[in-house]
Design a protein around this motif. Structure first.
Motif, PDB file in Angstrom:
ATOM      1  N   VAL A 125     -13.278   2.377 -11.872  1.00 36.29           N
ATOM      2  CA  VAL A 125     -11.821   2.528 -11.982  1.00 36.29           C
ATOM      3  C   VAL A 125     -11.140   1.408 -11.209  1.00 36.29           C
ATOM      4  O   VAL A 125     -10.189   0.778 -11.698  1.00 36.29           O
ATOM      5  N   LEU A 126     -11.611   1.126  -9.995  1.00 33.19           N
ATOM      6  CA  LEU A 126     -11.007   0.066  -9.187  1.00 33.19           C
ATOM      7  C   LEU A 126     -11.212  -1.315  -9.813  1.00 33.19           C
ATOM      8  O   LEU A 126     -10.364  -2.192  -9.675  1.00 33.19           O
ATOM      9  N   ASP A 127     -12.336  -1.485 -10.511  1.00 30.91           N
ATOM     10  CA  ASP A 127     -12.591  -2.763 -11.197  1.00 30.91           C
ATOM     11  C   ASP A 127     -11.634  -2.978 -12.369  1.00 30.91           C
ATOM     12  O   ASP A 127     -11.431  -4.111 -12.801  1.00 30.91           O
ATOM     13  N   ASN A 128     -11.073  -1.917 -12.870  1.00 28.76           N
ATOM     14  CA  ASN A 128     -10.155  -2.010 -14.012  1.00 28.76           C
ATOM     15  C   ASN A 128      -8.697  -2.124 -13.591  1.00 28.76           C
ATOM     16  O   ASN A 128      -7.803  -2.059 -14.432  1.00 28.76           O
ATOM     17  N   ARG A 129      -8.445  -2.281 -12.304  1.00 29.48           N
ATOM     18  CA  ARG A 129      -7.092  -2.469 -11.785  1.00 29.48           C
ATOM     19  C   ARG A 129      -7.051  -3.765 -10.995  1.00 29.48           C
ATOM     20  O   ARG A 129      -7.958  -4.057 -10.222  1.00 29.48           O
ATOM     21  N   THR A 130      -5.975  -4.500 -11.185  1.00 30.31           N
ATOM     22  CA  THR A 130      -5.803  -5.729 -10.422  1.00 30.31           C
ATOM     23  C   THR A 130      -4.721  -5.515  -9.367  1.00 30.31           C
ATOM     24  O   THR A 130      -3.975  -4.530  -9.402  1.00 30.31           O
ATOM     25  N   LEU A 131      -4.646  -6.468  -8.492  1.00 31.24           N
ATOM     26  CA  LEU A 131      -3.604  -6.434  -7.472  1.00 31.24           C
ATOM     27  C   LEU A 131      -2.227  -6.445  -8.135  1.00 31.24           C
ATOM     28  O   LEU A 131      -1.307  -5.774  -7.674  1.00 31.24           O
ATOM     29  N   ALA A 132      -2.088  -7.162  -9.237  1.00 28.06           N
ATOM     30  CA  ALA A 132      -0.810  -7.195  -9.954  1.00 28.06           C
ATOM     31  C   ALA A 132      -0.438  -5.796 -10.468  1.00 28.06           C
ATOM     32  O   ALA A 132       0.732  -5.418 -10.445  1.00 28.06           O
ATOM     33  N   ASP A 133      -1.422  -5.028 -10.897  1.00 25.40           N
ATOM     34  CA  ASP A 133      -1.162  -3.666 -11.381  1.00 25.40           C
ATOM     35  C   ASP A 133      -0.582  -2.789 -10.274  1.00 25.40           C
ATOM     36  O   ASP A 133       0.409  -2.091 -10.487  1.00 25.40           O
ATOM     37  N   VAL A 134      -1.197  -2.816  -9.104  1.00 27.84           N
ATOM     38  CA  VAL A 134      -0.738  -1.929  -8.035  1.00 27.84           C
ATOM     39  C   VAL A 134       0.485  -2.484  -7.319  1.00 27.84           C
ATOM     40  O   VAL A 134       1.328  -1.719  -6.860  1.00 27.84           O
ATOM     41  N   ALA A 135       0.600  -3.790  -7.216  1.00 25.12           N
ATOM     42  CA  ALA A 135       1.789  -4.380  -6.588  1.00 25.12           C
ATOM     43  C   ALA A 135       3.012  -4.159  -7.456  1.00 25.12           C
ATOM     44  O   ALA A 135       4.105  -3.963  -6.939  1.00 25.12           O
ATOM     45  N   GLY A 136       2.834  -4.160  -8.759  1.00 23.45           N
ATOM     46  CA  GLY A 136       3.945  -3.901  -9.672  1.00 23.45           C
ATOM     47  C   GLY A 136       4.524  -2.519  -9.455  1.00 23.45           C
ATOM     48  O   GLY A 136       5.737  -2.329  -9.469  1.00 23.45           O
ATOM     49  N   ALA A 137       3.653  -1.545  -9.202  1.00 19.04           N
ATOM     50  CA  ALA A 137       4.127  -0.183  -8.928  1.00 19.04           C
ATOM     51  C   ALA A 137       4.915  -0.162  -7.630  1.00 19.04           C
ATOM     52  O   ALA A 137       5.938   0.510  -7.518  1.00 19.04           O
ATOM     53  N   TRP A 138       4.457  -0.910  -6.637  1.00 21.13           N
ATOM     54  CA  TRP A 138       5.158  -0.976  -5.346  1.00 21.13           C
ATOM     55  C   TRP A 138       6.515  -1.642  -5.520  1.00 21.13           C
ATOM     56  O   TRP A 138       7.501  -1.205  -4.941  1.00 21.13           O
ATOM     57  N   GLU A 139       6.571  -2.682  -6.321  1.00 22.42           N
ATOM     58  CA  GLU A 139       7.841  -3.376  -6.586  1.00 22.42           C
ATOM     59  C   GLU A 139       8.846  -2.425  -7.251  1.00 22.42           C
ATOM     60  O   GLU A 139      10.010  -2.399  -6.909  1.00 22.42           O
ATOM     61  N   ARG A 140       8.373  -1.631  -8.221  1.00 25.76           N
ATOM     62  CA  ARG A 140       9.260  -0.673  -8.894  1.00 25.76           C
ATOM     63  C   ARG A 140       9.780   0.369  -7.900  1.00 25.76           C
ATOM     64  O   ARG A 140      10.935   0.736  -7.931  1.00 25.76           O
ATOM     65  N   GLN A 141       8.915   0.813  -6.983  1.00 30.09           N
ATOM     66  CA  GLN A 141       9.328   1.784  -5.975  1.00 30.09           C
ATOM     67  C   GLN A 141      10.370   1.162  -5.045  1.00 30.09           C
ATOM     68  O   GLN A 141      11.361   1.793  -4.705  1.00 30.09           O
ATOM     69  N   LYS A 142      10.140  -0.084  -4.621  1.00 28.84           N
ATOM     70  CA  LYS A 142      11.080  -0.775  -3.743  1.00 28.84           C
ATOM     71  C   LYS A 142      12.435  -0.908  -4.430  1.00 28.84           C
ATOM     72  O   LYS A 142      13.471  -0.699  -3.825  1.00 28.84           O
ATOM     73  N   LEU A 143      12.422  -1.224  -5.727  1.00 30.31           N
ATOM     74  CA  LEU A 143      13.659  -1.402  -6.485  1.00 30.31           C
ATOM     75  C   LEU A 143      14.407  -0.072  -6.593  1.00 30.31           C
ATOM     76  O   LEU A 143      15.617  -0.012  -6.403  1.00 30.31           O
ATOM     77  N   SER A 144      13.684   1.017  -6.852  1.00 28.76           N
ATOM     78  CA  SER A 144      14.358   2.314  -6.982  1.00 28.76           C
ATOM     79  C   SER A 144      14.963   2.753  -5.647  1.00 28.76           C
ATOM     80  O   SER A 144      16.040   3.352  -5.628  1.00 28.76           O
ATOM     81  N   VAL A 145      14.308   2.455  -4.547  1.00 28.79           N
ATOM     82  CA  VAL A 145      14.850   2.781  -3.223  1.00 28.79           C
ATOM     83  C   VAL A 145      16.118   1.965  -2.991  1.00 28.79           C
ATOM     84  O   VAL A 145      17.127   2.468  -2.490  1.00 28.79           O
ATOM     85  N   ALA A 146      16.096   0.687  -3.351  1.00 31.12           N
ATOM     86  CA  ALA A 146      17.259  -0.185  -3.166  1.00 31.12           C
ATOM     87  C   ALA A 146      18.440   0.290  -4.023  1.00 31.12           C
ATOM     88  O   ALA A 146      19.596   0.225  -3.589  1.00 31.12           O
ATOM     89  N   LEU A 147      18.164   0.793  -5.216  1.00 25.54           N
ATOM     90  CA  LEU A 147      19.236   1.259  -6.092  1.00 25.54           C
ATOM     91  C   LEU A 147      19.876   2.536  -5.565  1.00 25.54           C
ATOM     92  O   LEU A 147      21.066   2.764  -5.761  1.00 25.54           O
ATOM     93  N   VAL A 148      19.090   3.370  -4.890  1.00 23.99           N
ATOM     94  CA  VAL A 148      19.605   4.617  -4.333  1.00 23.99           C
ATOM     95  C   VAL A 148      20.558   4.328  -3.178  1.00 23.99           C
ATOM     96  O   VAL A 148      21.538   5.016  -2.981  1.00 23.99           O
ATOM     97  N   ARG A 149      20.269   3.284  -2.409  1.00 29.20           N
ATOM     98  CA  ARG A 149      21.103   2.939  -1.242  1.00 29.20           C
ATOM     99  C   ARG A 149      22.382   2.435  -1.691  1.00 29.20           C
ATOM    100  O   ARG A 149      23.311   2.308  -1.946  1.00 29.20           O
TER     101      ARG A 149
END
Length: 149
Positions: A125-149
């Motif tokens: 499972v970990l071999d099928n995920r790249t850093l871009a895959d998981v960092a993209g999720a973090w970026e989306r979370q950061k953006l949603s937090v910024a929009l709430v503020r």
């Protein structure tokens, strides 16, 4: 399977760098963001640099960045690089001496094989995920937090 703190912090540092690709970052900044000891983060960054995951630029305007594009860094590769032992139970340890901690049920016990299969599935499972895959999720979370503020 439980990852060591070294793997956890290494993945966090890589996600941070992948989420900030347009600039150099510092060990101090990464340590502060995650509340991790700067001294320990230095060791982790040094190890990641040795593995080619991170590039360090020295000098006054130096800093850290990914050693290659986030799309080319597989999470499984990072975990394999940072984990020293994948033995879920003692009978799976590679450096175990004959007779040391031997299982009385061997060779009839298939637990070792079953846990080995589970570990292979975990790493697959970990071999099928790249850093871009998981960092993209973090970026989306950061953006949603910024929009709430």
């Amino acid at each position: 399977m439980r990852l060591t703190l070294q793997s956890d912090y290494a993945l966090r540092a890589l996600v941070f760098l992948a989420s900030n690709p347009d600039r150099l970052s510092s060990i101090h900044e990464i340590s502060e963001i995650y509340g991790i000891s700067e001294h320990y983060m230095v060791k982790i960054i040094h190890r990641l640099g040795g593995g080619g995951f991170i590039e360090t630029i020295r000098g006054r305007k130096g800093g850290l960045r990914l050693g290659r594009p986030a799309e080319q860094i597989r999470i499984g590769d990072v975990v394999r690089f940072t984990e020293e032992d994948f033995a879920v139970v003692s009978c799976m340890q590679r450096d175990r001496k004959e007779g040391e901690g031997s299982c009385l049920l061997m060779p009839d016990c298939s637990l070792r094989h079953t846990l080995g299969e589970a570990m292979d599935a975990f790493l697959n499972v970990l071999d099928n995920r790249t850093l871009a895959d998981v960092a993209g999720a973090w970026e989306r979370q950061k953006l949603s937090v910024a929009l709430v503020r």
